[in-house]
Scaffold this active site. Structure first.
Site, short mmCIF file in Angstrom:
data_model
loop_
_atom_site.label_atom_id
_atom_site.label_comp_id
_atom_site.label_asym_id
_atom_site.label_seq_id
_atom_site.Cartn_x
_atom_site.Cartn_y
_atom_site.Cartn_z
CB SER A 139 -0.80 0.09 1.05
OG SER A 139 -1.62 1.34 1.41
CE1 TYR A 154 -3.35 -2.08 5.19
CE2 TYR A 154 -2.54 -0.09 4.45
CZ TYR A 154 -3.10 -1.25 4.28
OH TYR A 154 -3.64 -1.58 3.04
CE LYS A 158 -1.05 -3.94 3.57
NZ LYS A 158 -0.84 -5.20 2.63
CB THR A 188 -12.38 -4.23 -1.17
OG1 THR A 188 -11.63 -3.46 -0.35
CG2 THR A 188 -11.77 -4.28 -2.29
P1 NAP Z 1 -10.79 -7.11 1.70
O1 NAP Z 1 -11.95 -7.16 0.71
O2 NAP Z 1 -11.03 -6.61 2.96
O3 NAP Z 1 -10.21 -8.46 1.80
C1 NAP Z 1 -9.17 -8.76 2.72
C2 NAP Z 1 -8.75 -10.22 2.59
O4 NAP Z 1 -7.75 -10.76 3.28
C3 NAP Z 1 -10.04 -11.18 2.82
O5 NAP Z 1 -10.01 -12.13 1.86
C4 NAP Z 1 -9.57 -11.76 4.03
O6 NAP Z 1 -10.22 -12.85 4.58
C5 NAP Z 1 -8.08 -11.66 4.22
N1 NAP Z 1 -7.46 -11.86 5.30
C6 NAP Z 1 -7.46 -11.03 6.45
N2 NAP Z 1 -7.00 -11.51 7.66
C7 NAP Z 1 -6.42 -12.74 7.24
C8 NAP Z 1 -5.93 -13.67 7.85
N3 NAP Z 1 -5.76 -13.66 9.31
N4 NAP Z 1 -5.87 -15.12 7.43
C9 NAP Z 1 -6.27 -15.20 6.05
N5 NAP Z 1 -6.79 -14.19 5.27
C10 NAP Z 1 -6.92 -12.87 5.82
O7 NAP Z 1 -9.55 -6.21 1.24
P2 NAP Z 1 -8.87 -5.81 -0.24
O8 NAP Z 1 -9.22 -4.41 -0.65
O9 NAP Z 1 -9.42 -6.72 -1.06
O10 NAP Z 1 -7.30 -5.95 0.19
C11 NAP Z 1 -6.30 -6.57 -0.27
C12 NAP Z 1 -5.01 -5.89 -0.28
O11 NAP Z 1 -4.95 -4.98 -0.84
C13 NAP Z 1 -4.74 -6.02 1.40
O12 NAP Z 1 -3.36 -6.45 1.57
C14 NAP Z 1 -4.93 -4.37 1.46
O13 NAP Z 1 -3.86 -4.02 2.40
C15 NAP Z 1 -4.30 -4.00 0.10
N6 NAP Z 1 -4.77 -2.64 -0.27
C16 NAP Z 1 -6.19 -2.36 -0.35
C17 NAP Z 1 -6.54 -1.06 -0.75
C18 NAP Z 1 -7.95 -0.67 -0.87
O14 NAP Z 1 -8.44 0.60 -0.92
N7 NAP Z 1 -8.78 -1.47 -0.88
C19 NAP Z 1 -5.63 -0.04 -0.64
C20 NAP Z 1 -4.18 -0.47 -0.85
C21 NAP Z 1 -3.94 -1.54 -0.36
P3 NAP Z 1 -11.49 -12.91 5.50
O15 NAP Z 1 -12.63 -12.60 4.51
O16 NAP Z 1 -11.49 -14.18 5.92
O17 NAP Z 1 -11.55 -11.68 6.28
#
Ligand code: NAP
Length: 230
Positions: A139, A154, A158, A188
Site C-alpha cells: 500500500s 498498517y 506494509k 472492497t
Molecule cells: P478485503 O476485501 O477486506 O479483503 C481482505 C482479504 O484478506 C480477505 O480475503 C480476508 O479474509 C483476508 N484476510 C485478512 N486477514 C486474514 C487472515 N488472518 N488470514 C487469512 N486471510 C486474511 O481487502 P482488499 O481491499 O481486497 O485488500 C487486499 C489487499 O490490498 C490487502 O493487502 C490490502 O492491504 C491491500 N490494499 C487495499 C486497498 C484498498 O483500497 N482496498 C488499498 C491499498 C492496499 P476474510 O474474508 O476471512 O476476512
C-alpha cells in the site's frame, strides 16, 4: 505448460479478482483463505462472476497464526507453485499512536511475517525450477516516500512487507521475480464504498506482476504498472 498460482485472501475483494484473472489466463489457482467455506463459495460460483474459479482448489490458512502459516507453506511446497500473490491484509483503524501492542503484532504477523513465511516455503521450489513470481500486495500507506500515512500498525507492517520485497529480490536468481504493488484506493470491504477504483482496476497491477515475462522487473514497487517510491 500450466502454471500454478496461490493467492491469499482470495475469497473476496482484490484477491478474488486476481485469482479469477489468473484462472482466466489458464493457471491452476489455489485460493488460500482464512475460512475454507468462504473460499469454496468463491470457487463454486456463489459469488458473481466466479465461472473461471470453478476448478480452483482451496486451502485454509489463518495468516494471524504462525503455526498455521508454517503448515500451509509446507503443504504448498509439495505442489510446485510458480506464482504466489500475498494479497490478504488487515487494517486496524484509528488515529495517532494509540494502538495496542497486540494490534501492531497482529498487523505485522498478517501483513508482513506471513507473506515472508509463505515465500520462504515456496522459494526453494521456484529457485530449483528456475521460475517464480511473488507479488506482495502492499500500500502507498506503507511507503516512506508517500509519508507512511496509514494507521500505525498498517503503515509499519506494509513498510515491512516492502522491505521483505527488496530483500528477497536482491537474494534471488533472475528467473524468480519479487515485486510489491499498491492497488490504489479500491471499493472492497477494506477500501469502502467511496473508493475511486473497482476491484478490476485494483487487481490490474498485481495481475500484471504475477504474469511478468522474463524481461519483467524484480525488486520494485508499482502502482498502475509504474514504479513508485518506497
Ligand atoms: P478485503 O476485501 O477486506 O479483503 C481482505 C482479504 O484478506 C480477505 O480475503 C480476508 O479474509 C483476508 N484476510 C485478512 N486477514 C486474514 C487472515 N488472518 N488470514 C487469512 N486471510 C486474511 O481487502 P482488499 O481491499 O481486497 O485488500 C487486499 C489487499 O490490498 C490487502 O493487502 C490490502 O492491504 C491491500 N490494499 C487495499 C486497498 C484498498 O483500497 N482496498 C488499498 C491499498 C492496499 P476474510 O474474508 O476471512 O476476512
Amino acid at each position: 505448460m500450466t502454471r500454478t498460482a496461490v493467492v491469499t485472501g482470495a475469497n473476496r475483494g482484490i484477491g478474488r479478482e486476481v485469482a479469477r484473472g489468473l484462472a482466466a489466463q489458464g493457471m491452476a489457482v489455489i485460493l488460500a483463505c482464512r475460512d475454507a467455506d468462504g473460499g469454496r463459495a468463491a470457487a463454486e460460483g456463489a459469488a458473481e462472476g466466479a465461472a473461471e474459479l470453478a476448478a480452483a482448489d482451496v486451502v485454509a490458512v489463518d495468516l494471524a497464526d504462525p503455526e498455521a502459516v508454517a503448515r500451509c507453506g509446507a503443504a504448498l511446497a509439495d505442489r510446485a507453485v510458480d506464482v504466489l500473490v500475498n494479497n490478504a491484509g488487515v487494517l486496524h483503524r484509528g488515529d495517532g499512536l494509540d494502538f495496542s501492542a497486540a494490534e501492531i503484532e497482529a498487523a505485522m504477523q498478517s501483513n508482513a511475517l506471513a507473506p515472508l513465511a509463505l515465500a520462504q516455503a515456496l522459494l526453494p521450489g521456484m529457485v530449483s525450477r528456475g521460475f517464480g513470481r511473488i507479488v506482495n500486495v502492499s500500500s502507498g500507506w506503507g511507503s516512506f516516500t508517500e509519508g507512511l500515512s496509514g494507521p500505525l500498525p498498517y503503515a509499519v507492517s506494509k513498510a515491512a512487507l516492502n522491505a521483505v520485497t527488496v530483500k528477497l529480490a536482491a537474494d534471488l536468481p533472475p528467473g524468480v521475480k519479487v515485486n510489491a504493488c499498491c492497488p490504489g484506493w479500491v471499493r472492497t470491504r477494506m477500501g469502502g464504498d467511496a473508493a475511486d477504483r473497482s476491484v478490476a482496476e485494483g487487481a490490474d497491477t498485481p495481475l500484471w506482476l504475477a504474469t511478468l515475462d522474463d524481461s519483467g522487473p524484480s525488486g520494485g514497487f508499482f502502482r498502475d504498472r509504474r514504479p513508485i517510491g518506497w
